[in-house]
Design a protein around this motif. Structure first.
Motif, PDB file in Angstrom:
ATOM      1  N   GLN A  90       0.839  -1.188   0.000  1.00 37.67           N
ATOM      2  CA  GLN A  90       0.000   0.000   0.000  1.00 37.67           C
ATOM      3  C   GLN A  90       0.877   1.241   0.000  1.00 37.67           C
ATOM      4  N   PHE A  91       0.602   2.164  -0.930  1.00 38.48           N
ATOM      5  CA  PHE A  91       1.392   3.386  -1.046  1.00 38.48           C
ATOM      6  C   PHE A  91       0.500   4.524  -1.520  1.00 38.48           C
ATOM      7  N   LYS A  92       0.468   5.605  -0.741  1.00 36.39           N
ATOM      8  CA  LYS A  92      -0.303   6.806  -1.089  1.00 36.39           C
ATOM      9  C   LYS A  92      -1.743   6.453  -1.485  1.00 36.39           C
ATOM     10  N   GLN A  93      -2.392   5.647  -0.656  1.00 33.87           N
ATOM     11  CA  GLN A  93      -3.805   5.273  -0.810  1.00 33.87           C
ATOM     12  C   GLN A  93      -4.069   4.399  -2.045  1.00 33.87           C
ATOM     13  N   ARG A  94      -3.022   3.774  -2.557  1.00 34.35           N
ATOM     14  CA  ARG A  94      -3.190   2.842  -3.665  1.00 34.35           C
ATOM     15  C   ARG A  94      -2.551   1.509  -3.308  1.00 34.35           C
ATOM     16  N   LEU A  95      -3.079   0.439  -3.912  1.00 26.38           N
ATOM     17  CA  LEU A  95      -2.458  -0.868  -3.831  1.00 26.38           C
ATOM     18  C   LEU A  95      -1.592  -1.088  -5.065  1.00 26.38           C
ATOM     19  N   PHE A  96      -0.329  -1.450  -4.822  1.00 24.00           N
ATOM     20  CA  PHE A  96       0.603  -1.765  -5.895  1.00 24.00           C
ATOM     21  C   PHE A  96       0.944  -3.250  -5.829  1.00 24.00           C
ATOM     22  N   PHE A  97       1.121  -3.871  -6.976  1.00 25.97           N
ATOM     23  CA  PHE A  97       1.390  -5.307  -7.065  1.00 25.97           C
ATOM     24  C   PHE A  97       2.638  -5.556  -7.902  1.00 25.97           C
ATOM     25  N   VAL A  98       3.295  -6.695  -7.632  1.00 31.07           N
ATOM     26  CA  VAL A  98       4.402  -7.173  -8.451  1.00 31.07           C
ATOM     27  C   VAL A  98       3.920  -8.372  -9.240  1.00 31.07           C
ATOM     28  N   GLU A  99       4.178  -8.363 -10.538  1.00 30.91           N
ATOM     29  CA  GLU A  99       3.810  -9.495 -11.393  1.00 30.91           C
ATOM     30  C   GLU A  99       4.958 -10.500 -11.423  1.00 30.91           C
ATOM     31  N   LYS A 100       4.634 -11.759 -11.210  1.00 31.95           N
ATOM     32  CA  LYS A 100       5.630 -12.813 -11.065  1.00 31.95           C
ATOM     33  C   LYS A 100       6.539 -12.926 -12.285  1.00 31.95           C
ATOM     34  N   ASN A 101       7.851 -13.026 -11.989  1.00 35.45           N
ATOM     35  CA  ASN A 101       8.882 -13.288 -13.008  1.00 35.45           C
ATOM     36  C   ASN A 101       8.902 -12.264 -14.135  1.00 35.45           C
ATOM     37  N   THR A 102       8.544 -11.016 -13.826  1.00 39.71           N
ATOM     38  CA  THR A 102       8.595  -9.935 -14.809  1.00 39.71           C
ATOM     39  C   THR A 102       9.171  -8.695 -14.146  1.00 39.71           C
ATOM     40  N   LEU A 103       9.369  -7.664 -14.938  1.00 40.63           N
ATOM     41  CA  LEU A 103       9.732  -6.346 -14.423  1.00 40.63           C
ATOM     42  C   LEU A 103       8.531  -5.407 -14.463  1.00 40.63           C
ATOM     43  N   ASN A 104       7.335  -5.982 -14.325  1.00 38.07           N
ATOM     44  CA  ASN A 104       6.093  -5.221 -14.349  1.00 38.07           C
ATOM     45  C   ASN A 104       5.523  -5.059 -12.945  1.00 38.07           C
ATOM     46  N   ALA A 105       5.069  -3.858 -12.661  1.00 37.90           N
ATOM     47  CA  ALA A 105       4.278  -3.595 -11.462  1.00 37.90           C
ATOM     48  C   ALA A 105       2.908  -3.083 -11.905  1.00 37.90           C
ATOM     49  N   TRP A 106       1.904  -3.294 -11.074  1.00 37.54           N
ATOM     50  CA  TRP A 106       0.541  -2.871 -11.367  1.00 37.54           C
ATOM     51  C   TRP A 106      -0.015  -2.113 -10.177  1.00 37.54           C
TER      52      TRP A 106
END
Length: 366
Positions: A18-34
């Motif tokens: 959780q950061f600045k009232q948002r949920l951030f996610f890490v996508e497995k085995n990638t360099l992508n965040a959501w």
């Protein structure tokens, strides 16, 4: 309705922050965040692609929130770390707008160990890496500095465990604030065996717990729980290990006792113990960097007492109070440097050890 995350296959999202009232996610085995819209636990996820940012490749391991003072007061920064030890720091509130979101810097630290490799502690981020357990604020000054590692006092054993068990699933760092503990779980065998390095967050002193075969930890209502095979257990709750004794073995740091070039003959040692029972420790003195473990078995006596608010008033005996044991014991040791050894065992009385007194005499000079 059941909230759903759209725009990405949600089963590939393996880390959340959780950061600045948002949920951030890490996508497995990638360099992508959501990330999701503000104050949402579902909805359309937007992607942050870091593939052109990290020169060493690899994949995202975790994200954390770092609180620092940039000169205009405290602020939070978003931190991502890759499997290769590259760290990206971002500031702002809305990743979709270049006016409210920006890159602060890219840094290089030791490779992280495990997905649960970061924890926020006193505003800083602690990260478990192959360089040790490092605060991000110090790690960004450069690798290789011993002062940057929180685990510098136990660096050799942590380094050995990182090399031997670093690929095992189950590494985790977590703070237990109510008892001033920082716990680092080390999986020796996946899903079957583990040990923990535990730091006193007040003194910085470390110890090691064994025979707690845990895979994951979480705080709930200020209590620490861990998962193991087929069950969840409460950590640090009672004075026994499921009814069995808790055994402690200690060895103090080597000391020349202010007389480095003088041979010494140790005669007696008095460990100061605070306990609500009667503790009979086994003690010894090691000299000149030998490693001899006391061979006898420690004992204890539980004093009679009754539980508060359950036993009959004015009938049951009072619960014993904590007293101080100050008993001198004979030891034999001849050398220049000394290290105190002690074993304690208990499954009922509580025990703490605030200090130790020594009697030794000079035995000659070089």
């Amino acid at each position: 309705t059941t909230p759903a995350i759209t725009g990405v296959t949600s089963s590939t999202l393996i880390h959340v922050n959780q950061f600045k009232q948002r949920l951030f996610f890490v996508e497995k085995n990638t360099l992508n965040a959501w990330y999701l819209p503000v104050s949402s636990i579902g909805g359309a996820a937007a992607k942050l692609d870091f593939s052109s940012l990290f020169s060493l490749g690899g994949h995202l391991m975790a994200m954390g929130t770092w609180t620092i003072d940039g000169g205009a007061g405290m602020d939070d920064y978003a931190v991502w770390i890759t499997s290769e030890g590259e760290v990206a720091v971002y500031g702002g509130t809305d990743p979709s707008s270049s006016t409210t979101w920006g890159l602060v810097g890219i840094y290089r630290i030791g490779k992280p160990i495990g997905r649960r490799c970061m924890i926020k502690m006193s505003g800083d981020l602690l990260i478990v890496t192959y360089d040790g357990i490092v605060p991000l604020s110090k790690a960004l000054r450069g690798r290789g500095s011993e002062e940057s590692s929180l685990s510098r006092k136990i660096r050799s054993v942590v380094s050995e465990d990182a090399i031997t068990y670093g690929n095992n699933f189950g590494w985790q760092i977590i703070q237990f604030p109510s008892v001033n503990m920082l716990v680092v779980n080390v999986p020796l065998l996946e899903n079957s065996s583990a040990r923990q390095y535990v730091m006193n967050t007040i003194t910085g002193a470390w110890c090691r717990f064994i025979d707690i075969d845990s895979y994951c930890y979480e705080l709930f209502n200020e209590h620490l729980y861990f998962g193991t095979t087929g069950k969840v257990c409460k950590f640090w709750d009672i004075t026994s290990d499921l009814g069995f004794n808790i055994d402690a073995s200690v060895k103090q740091a080597w000391s020349y006792f202010g007389r480095r070039n003088q041979l010494k003959k140790w005669n007696m040692v008095r460990p100061i113990l605070m306990t609500d029972g009667i503790i009979s420790p086994v003690i010894a003195i090691n000299t000149d960097f030998e490693n001899v473990d006391p061979t006898s078995n420690p004992t204890f006596v539980e004093l009679p007492g009754s539980a508060w608010d359950t036993s009959s008033w004015d009938t049951s005996s009072w619960t014993p109070t904590v007293g101080v044991q100050k008993t001198w014991q004979s030891v034999k040791g001849l050398g220049y440097a000394g290290s105190f050894r002690m074993k304690v065992s208990s499954n009922a009385p509580t025990v703490s050890w605030p200090s130790t007194d020594y009697i030794f005499e000079g035995a000659g000079y070089l």
